[in-house]
Design a protein around this motif. Structure first.
Motif, short mmCIF file in Angstrom:
data_model
loop_
_atom_site.label_atom_id
_atom_site.label_comp_id
_atom_site.label_asym_id
_atom_site.label_seq_id
_atom_site.Cartn_x
_atom_site.Cartn_y
_atom_site.Cartn_z
N PRO A 76 8.13 10.11 -4.31
CA PRO A 76 6.68 10.35 -4.34
C PRO A 76 5.91 9.09 -4.72
N ALA A 124 5.99 3.64 -6.49
CA ALA A 124 6.54 5.00 -6.44
C ALA A 124 7.29 5.33 -7.72
N THR A 176 13.81 9.02 -0.48
CA THR A 176 12.44 9.49 -0.32
C THR A 176 11.88 9.71 -1.72
N ASP A 180 2.18 11.51 1.25
CA ASP A 180 2.26 11.16 -0.17
C ASP A 180 3.68 10.79 -0.59
N ARG A 181 4.53 10.51 0.41
CA ARG A 181 5.91 10.10 0.13
C ARG A 181 6.16 8.71 0.71
N ARG A 220 9.40 6.41 2.21
CA ARG A 220 10.78 6.46 2.69
C ARG A 220 11.31 5.03 2.78
#
Length: 417
Positions: free
Chosen positions: A285, A348, A283, A311-312, A314
């Protein structure tokens, strides 16, 4: 009836919800201190009817042999002196025929479609929040052979009512611009507009709160260690809570303990061919909103799924058949980060990845056990493998019908019926 649901993962909590909806008094028992903190904690996040091709298919034996020596292989079998592992593996090979694969696809598409409908109805009824998105799921293939191999399963799914469309790389990037960095390497893709994504842990914990408000009792911090039985009936469940032994009694019982269902069932002579498939996730950001994806993705060659959770991001997948240990294998963790960063380098903060692993309760066919056991008052809702989140609401709704003596609405091979 008073019903004990054993397990507070996404399958156990949805089971409790649908049972109480039908007027039963429900108690949920789990060894953890709250719901959804084991296998439901950080899974791939997909509600994926289109992810219905089982691991066991005609191409699987060759792939598994090829991957035996690769520490970062998508599906890794680590042989152990464990009879349960070898029984599972032999059964897996028996499921690798075209006929069995087609049968199992039918089972999973039917259950998945029904389950997605039940989830949508539950969401409409309750307004439950869990970072869900209704933007579909896009499977992309960077290996032409993998793409060619997806055509027949896709056709079968289409025949069963799953609108999974075969598309080219240009259309894939049009649907999800975050794939632009690898467009030249995409051999093809499929897209299922009706599929969804969302945070299974948030869903499970928020639904547990709704269950409690509806009168469901929770016995957290309570480990189930065995059953009391007489003939074909379960008389009680033996538990340990804060060091104290206690037997909990009810009219009926539902076994939803994931990979540990098989361990507990063996104590009363009930064989469930479930083995833990350790899955991994990261996970991270979001770094660059324009480079991050919103459509949920499946990277079939690497057996990884990508979901946007607020806002993440996975990224989850791979499977390791290596017993019940939950220690992280950093080689496998780094392989996920490496592939995700290769696909979407600017999406990310990949160096800030939070690693997680959980034990998926896998059957050789990928089809779960749902329905009656050979004990008159013990029911099964377990063995969902990688699709516990996808199949949870449908499994629970169908099982509540079985418990109430009604015929479930879904065409599925239930146990004991």
């Amino acid at each position: 009836m008073h019903i004990l649901v054993l397990g507070a993962g996404v399958v156990g909590i949805t089971t409790a919800w649908f049972l109480q909806k039908q007027g039963h008094q429900v108690t949920v028992v789990d060894r953890q201190t709250l719901a959804g903190v084991e296998t439901s904690y950080a899974n791939g996040g997909q509600i994926s009817v289109s992810h219905a091709e089982p691991w066991a298919n005609p191409s699987a034996p060759f792939k598994v042999l090829k991957w035996l020596t690769q520490a970062d292989a998508p599906l890794l079998f680590r042989p152990r002196l464990d009879p349960a592992q070898w029984r599972w593996a032999l059964s897996f090979l028996g499921q690798c025929t075209s006929a069995r694969a087609a049968h199992n696809i039918r089972q999973m598409v039917n259950l998945g479609t029904y389950s997605r409908d039940q989830l949508q109805a539950l969401r409409k009824e309750t307004g439950i929040q869990y970072d869900h998105l209704e933007k579909g799921i896009l499977h992309f293939y960077t290996d032409p052979a993998e793409f060619d191999g997806a055509r027949e399963p896709t056709r079968l799914m289409q025949d069963l009512g799953c609108d999974r469309q075969i598309i080219d790389a240009e259309r894939a990037v049009e649907l999800e611009p975050a794939l632009k960095p690898i467009q030249s390497r995409i051999a093809g893709a499929t897209y299922t507009a009706e599929d969804e994504s969302g945070d299974a842990r948030k869903f499970t914990q928020n639904l547990a709160k709704l269950c409690a408000e509806a009168g469901v009792e929770f016995r957290y911090g309570t480990e189930v260690v065995g059953f009391e039985q007489a003939g074909d009936r379960i008389l009680g469940v033996r538990t340990i809570h804060e060091g104290h032994h206690e037997t909990l009694r009810a009219d009926s019982y539902v076994l939803s303990l994931g990979s540990f269902s098989a361990v507990l069932a063996r104590k009363i002579g009930l064989f469930l061919n479930i083995y833990p498939a350790k899955g991994y996730s990261i996970t991270v950001p979001v770094k660059n909103e324009e480079a991050a994806f919103n459509v949920s993705l499946t990277d079939d060659e690497y057996k990884l799924v990508y979901s946007r959770l607020g806002d993440r991001l996975r990224v989850a997948g791979t499977a390791e058949l290596n017993g019940y240990g939950r220690e992280l294998d950093m080689t496998r963790c780094r392989a996920i980060v490496r592939r995700a960063a290769e696909v979407m380098p600017d999406a990310a903060w990949w160096d800030q990845a939070e690693f997680w692993t959980g034990l998926r309760p896998a059957t050789p066919s990928n089809v779960p056990y749902i329905g009656k056991s050979h004990f008159a008052n013990l029911y099964l809702n377990t063995g969902h493998g990688t699709l516990g989140w996808t199949h949870s609401c449908g499994s629970a709704a169908a099982l509540a019908d079985v418990v109430g003596g009604r015929k479930p609405e879904v065409d599925f091979t239930f146990t004991g019926i």
